[in-house]
Design an enzyme around this catalytic site. Structure first.
Site, PDB file in Angstrom:
ATOM      1  N   LYS A 143       2.837   8.787   2.207  1.00  0.00           N
ATOM      2  CA  LYS A 143       3.096   7.509   1.944  1.00  0.00           C
ATOM      3  C   LYS A 143       3.903   7.008   0.562  1.00  0.00           C
ATOM      4  O   LYS A 143       3.325   7.537  -0.476  1.00  0.00           O
ATOM      5  CB  LYS A 143       1.766   6.713   1.536  1.00  0.00           C
ATOM      6  CG  LYS A 143       0.768   6.878   2.939  1.00  0.00           C
ATOM      7  CD  LYS A 143      -0.545   6.091   2.790  1.00  0.00           C
ATOM      8  CE  LYS A 143      -1.155   6.013   4.342  1.00  0.00           C
ATOM      9  NZ  LYS A 143      -1.999   4.998   4.169  1.00  0.00           N
ATOM     10  N   ARG A 188      -6.630  -4.441  14.592  1.00  0.00           N
ATOM     11  CA  ARG A 188      -5.258  -4.197  15.128  1.00  0.00           C
ATOM     12  C   ARG A 188      -5.564  -3.023  16.082  1.00  0.00           C
ATOM     13  O   ARG A 188      -5.954  -2.039  15.774  1.00  0.00           O
ATOM     14  CB  ARG A 188      -4.375  -4.123  14.139  1.00  0.00           C
ATOM     15  CG  ARG A 188      -3.843  -5.255  13.379  1.00  0.00           C
ATOM     16  CD  ARG A 188      -3.039  -4.905  12.059  1.00  0.00           C
ATOM     17  NE  ARG A 188      -4.044  -4.270  11.105  1.00  0.00           N
ATOM     18  CZ  ARG A 188      -3.491  -3.750   9.938  1.00  0.00           C
ATOM     19  NH1 ARG A 188      -2.338  -4.026   9.454  1.00  0.00           N
ATOM     20  NH2 ARG A 188      -4.415  -3.321   9.176  1.00  0.00           N
ATOM     21  N   ARG A 244      -7.571  -7.144   1.763  1.00  0.00           N
ATOM     22  CA  ARG A 244      -8.153  -6.706   3.030  1.00  0.00           C
ATOM     23  C   ARG A 244      -7.997  -5.026   2.889  1.00  0.00           C
ATOM     24  O   ARG A 244      -7.016  -4.513   2.622  1.00  0.00           O
ATOM     25  CB  ARG A 244      -7.443  -7.067   4.083  1.00  0.00           C
ATOM     26  CG  ARG A 244      -7.823  -6.782   5.581  1.00  0.00           C
ATOM     27  CD  ARG A 244      -6.767  -7.017   6.652  1.00  0.00           C
ATOM     28  NE  ARG A 244      -5.470  -6.091   6.761  1.00  0.00           N
ATOM     29  CZ  ARG A 244      -4.331  -6.097   6.477  1.00  0.00           C
ATOM     30  NH1 ARG A 244      -3.783  -7.417   6.456  1.00  0.00           N
ATOM     31  NH2 ARG A 244      -3.466  -5.246   6.474  1.00  0.00           N
ATOM     32  N   SER A 302      -2.371 -10.404   5.503  1.00  0.00           N
ATOM     33  CA  SER A 302      -1.774 -10.999   6.663  1.00  0.00           C
ATOM     34  C   SER A 302      -2.894 -11.118   7.608  1.00  0.00           C
ATOM     35  O   SER A 302      -4.076 -10.664   7.533  1.00  0.00           O
ATOM     36  CB  SER A 302      -0.624 -10.592   7.160  1.00  0.00           C
ATOM     37  OG  SER A 302      -0.681  -9.483   7.633  1.00  0.00           O
ATOM     38  N   LYS A 346      -0.510   2.435  -3.725  1.00  0.00           N
ATOM     39  CA  LYS A 346      -0.856   3.700  -3.235  1.00  0.00           C
ATOM     40  C   LYS A 346      -1.290   4.786  -4.198  1.00  0.00           C
ATOM     41  O   LYS A 346      -2.195   5.412  -4.069  1.00  0.00           O
ATOM     42  CB  LYS A 346       0.122   4.343  -2.259  1.00  0.00           C
ATOM     43  CG  LYS A 346       0.745   3.426  -1.002  1.00  0.00           C
ATOM     44  CD  LYS A 346      -0.217   3.163   0.009  1.00  0.00           C
ATOM     45  CE  LYS A 346       0.162   2.586   0.990  1.00  0.00           C
ATOM     46  NZ  LYS A 346       0.788   1.447   0.909  1.00  0.00           N
ATOM     47  N   ASN A 362      -5.449  -3.565   0.483  1.00  0.00           N
ATOM     48  CA  ASN A 362      -4.267  -4.586   0.364  1.00  0.00           C
ATOM     49  C   ASN A 362      -4.755  -5.693  -0.609  1.00  0.00           C
ATOM     50  O   ASN A 362      -5.512  -6.462  -0.346  1.00  0.00           O
ATOM     51  CB  ASN A 362      -3.950  -5.114   1.559  1.00  0.00           C
ATOM     52  CG  ASN A 362      -3.455  -4.397   2.715  1.00  0.00           C
ATOM     53  OD1 ASN A 362      -2.264  -3.808   2.855  1.00  0.00           O
ATOM     54  ND2 ASN A 362      -4.244  -3.848   3.536  1.00  0.00           N
ATOM     55  N   GLU A 421      -6.218   1.914   3.449  1.00  0.00           N
ATOM     56  CA  GLU A 421      -5.572   1.328   2.280  1.00  0.00           C
ATOM     57  C   GLU A 421      -6.268   0.213   1.899  1.00  0.00           C
ATOM     58  O   GLU A 421      -6.984  -0.533   2.685  1.00  0.00           O
ATOM     59  CB  GLU A 421      -4.049   1.165   2.530  1.00  0.00           C
ATOM     60  CG  GLU A 421      -3.786   0.052   3.499  1.00  0.00           C
ATOM     61  CD  GLU A 421      -2.264  -0.045   3.567  1.00  0.00           C
ATOM     62  OE1 GLU A 421      -1.504   0.431   2.890  1.00  0.00           O
ATOM     63  OE2 GLU A 421      -1.820  -0.889   4.565  1.00  0.00           O
ATOM     64  N   GLU A 462       4.713  -1.723   0.869  1.00  0.00           N
ATOM     65  CA  GLU A 462       3.553  -2.412   1.940  1.00  0.00           C
ATOM     66  C   GLU A 462       4.376  -2.906   3.027  1.00  0.00           C
ATOM     67  O   GLU A 462       5.486  -2.915   2.995  1.00  0.00           O
ATOM     68  CB  GLU A 462       2.968  -3.768   1.025  1.00  0.00           C
ATOM     69  CG  GLU A 462       2.216  -3.247  -0.041  1.00  0.00           C
ATOM     70  CD  GLU A 462       0.985  -2.312  -0.062  1.00  0.00           C
ATOM     71  OE1 GLU A 462       0.549  -2.664   1.093  1.00  0.00           O
ATOM     72  OE2 GLU A 462       0.746  -1.384  -0.862  1.00  0.00           O
ATOM     73  N   GLY A 463       3.577  -3.422   4.083  1.00  0.00           N
ATOM     74  CA  GLY A 463       4.038  -3.666   5.439  1.00  0.00           C
ATOM     75  C   GLY A 463       4.250  -2.522   6.308  1.00  0.00           C
ATOM     76  O   GLY A 463       4.623  -1.351   5.666  1.00  0.00           O
TER      77      GLY A 463
END
Length: 480
Positions: free
Chosen positions: A363, A450, A128, A151, A309, A146, A144, A367-368
């Site tokens: 950063k 989101r 993603r 998810s 990253k 993923n 970013e 992740e998350g």
């Protein structure tokens, strides 16, 4: 992105829509575990609440939607090509490994696979790529990429259905057209990719194993994929934590992975992306065991590393994409969406970031949601890193801060509807499957929207910062 500004709708009608929407969520499985119920993260069907959602879809000019969708197969191909260059991954992350234990452990597994010259004939990526629409440059910029545990394909797919339902029912109040909310097949597309990888593995009795966290309130997002796998493809899936794999798993001399006496065709990680997922050596042993097997990994250790990253920042350097692509048009499309990215070996950019911290994001390799550093905290962290010197800086990258346009929206959480000033982030899913030289799948596979209150820096839904949303495509550029 600009969330759909609420039309002048009577507050009573808004409340009615929110109640209808919450009921729809319960009826259609748009649910998560309730944090107030301790069993909700371990026992299916206990302590369910509707997933947090935006009452109306976020607006996006259609040409940005097309741009992001066209990038998905290019990024899929990029991940695959970079993953094959083990020396590039090891060298690019060599300084990071010295100061980041988690990255170091991942690299150690990767190095062992390189030393044994292990080939992954069947390669599966479920990715993603996340974007924001920057009001300063009038461009769609990547946040970013993923490559592990991307998810919300399950729940994200449902939100566009919810929004179309609401617009069909309340269209006379909203002046919105349901056809402008694009369909979202992320759930079925990810399941299809997992099923096709299982088919390429070609052992009818084998299962798909989903690696999960011991406590997972977002389990229903995952169960949607399980449902599609079984109902559409007849594929059985099992759910295991890394510690369970260590206890129950073994690799036979021919590479066969057995877990609880079942042969595993595909390993799909919905955990393993954070140091918290490796509380003991058992979890690291399980990760190595899986990597040593002949099962299809989603992601393999090399795909996982491509999503760090630091690799994102390395790929944004001049002439690096040319190492992996010859097609100048594809390179130009990728570069167009890259935000400014810098390593902390650049003294000039550190000086600028300390002077103007509001223009940057710091950063770490995590992740998350909830890990990035902003504002005065960014200035303080950079100042400390600068004084300390050494390799500690390699654990971070600096990124240009993106400034999306904020607008009013209705957000619903725990059955309560709030009006707030919000910004939105678009995630485009991609599925890639290759068996030796045959590319079986390379597609855009749906999307995730989101939306979060504009005063919040972080954006994770599962981490509690954002709500799920969908898209409303417009014909014109909204930016002022």
């Amino acid at each position: 992105m600009s969330a759909a500004a609420p039309p002048a709708v009577d507050p009573a009608a808004v409340e009615e829509m929110a109640r209808e929407a919450a009921a729809w969520c319960a009826l259609h499985g748009l649910v998560v575990g309730d944090r107030a119920n301790p069993r909700s993260a371990t026992v299916p069907g206990v302590g369910l609440v509707h997933a947090p959602f935006s009452l109306l879809p976020a607006r996006l000019p259609e040409h940005f939607w097309r741009q992001a969708s066209e990038l998905a197969p290019i990024f899929n191909e990029l991940v695959d090509r970079v993953s094959l260059d083990g020396d590039f991954l090891q060298y690019s992350l060599s300084k990071t490994r010295q100061v980041d234990d988690f990255t170091s452990r991942l690299l150690e597994i990767h190095r062992k696979m390189m030393e044994t010259n292990k080939k992954e004939n069947i390669r599966l990526g479920l990715h993603r790529s996340d974007y924001m629409l920057d009001s300063e440059t009038r461009s769609l910029l990547q946040i970013e990429l993923n490559t592990i545990s991307a998810s919300f394909p399950g729940l994200g797919s449902l939100v566009s259905e919810l929004h179309r339902t609401l617009i069909n029912q309340y269209g006379h109040l909203l002046s919105l057209e349901p056809k402008r909310v694009p369909g979202n097949a992320a759930s079925s597309k990810f399941a299809e990719a997992l099923a096709k990888a299982w088919a390429e593995f070609n052992v009818d009795s084998a299962v798909v194993m989903m690696i999960i966290q011991p406590e997972e309130r977002n389990m229903y997002d995952q169960y949607w994929l399980t449902k599609h796998l079984k109902e559409s493809y007849g594929v059985t899936s099992i759910r295991k934590t890394l510690s369970q794999v260590e206890a129950e798993g073994k690799v036979l001399p021919d590479g066969t992975l057995l877990v609880d006496s079942k042969q595993v065709a595909v390993v799909y990680y919905r955990a393993g992306y954070t140091p918290n997922d490796y509380p003991s050596e058992a979890e690291w042993s399980a990760r190595l065991l899986i990597e040593q097997s002949s099962a299809v990994k989603c992601p393999s250790i090399s795909y996982h590393l491509v999503g760090t990253k630091k690799i994102q920042q390395e790929l944004a350097k001049p002439n690096v994409l040319e190492r992996f692509f010859e097609n100048k048009e594809d390179i130009a499309k990728l570069r167009k969406c890259f935000a400014g990215l810098w390593g902390l070996d650049d003294e000039e950019i550190i000086k600028t970031a300390i002077e103007k911290p509001e223009l940057f994001v710091l950063k770490p390799q995590r992740e998350g949601g909830g890990n990035n550093i902003y504002g005065l905290d960014l200035r303080e962290t950079l100042t400390i890193l600068q004084k300390e010197g050494g390799d500690a800086r390699a654990a971070y990258i600096l990124m240009q801060r993106i400034f999306p346009e904020a607008s009013l929206a209705y957000l619903v959480r725990d059955g309560i509807c709030h009006e707030g000033l919000v910004i939105s982030e678009l995630g485009i899913y991609g599925a890639y499957l290759r068996n030796k030289d045959k590319v079986v799948i390379n597609d855009q596979s749906g999307y995730l929207m989101r939306t979060k209150v504009s005063s919040s820096d972080e954006g994770g839904v599962a981490a509690g910062f954002a709500v799920l949303d969908s898209l409303y495509l417009t014909d014109k550029v909204i930016l002022n």
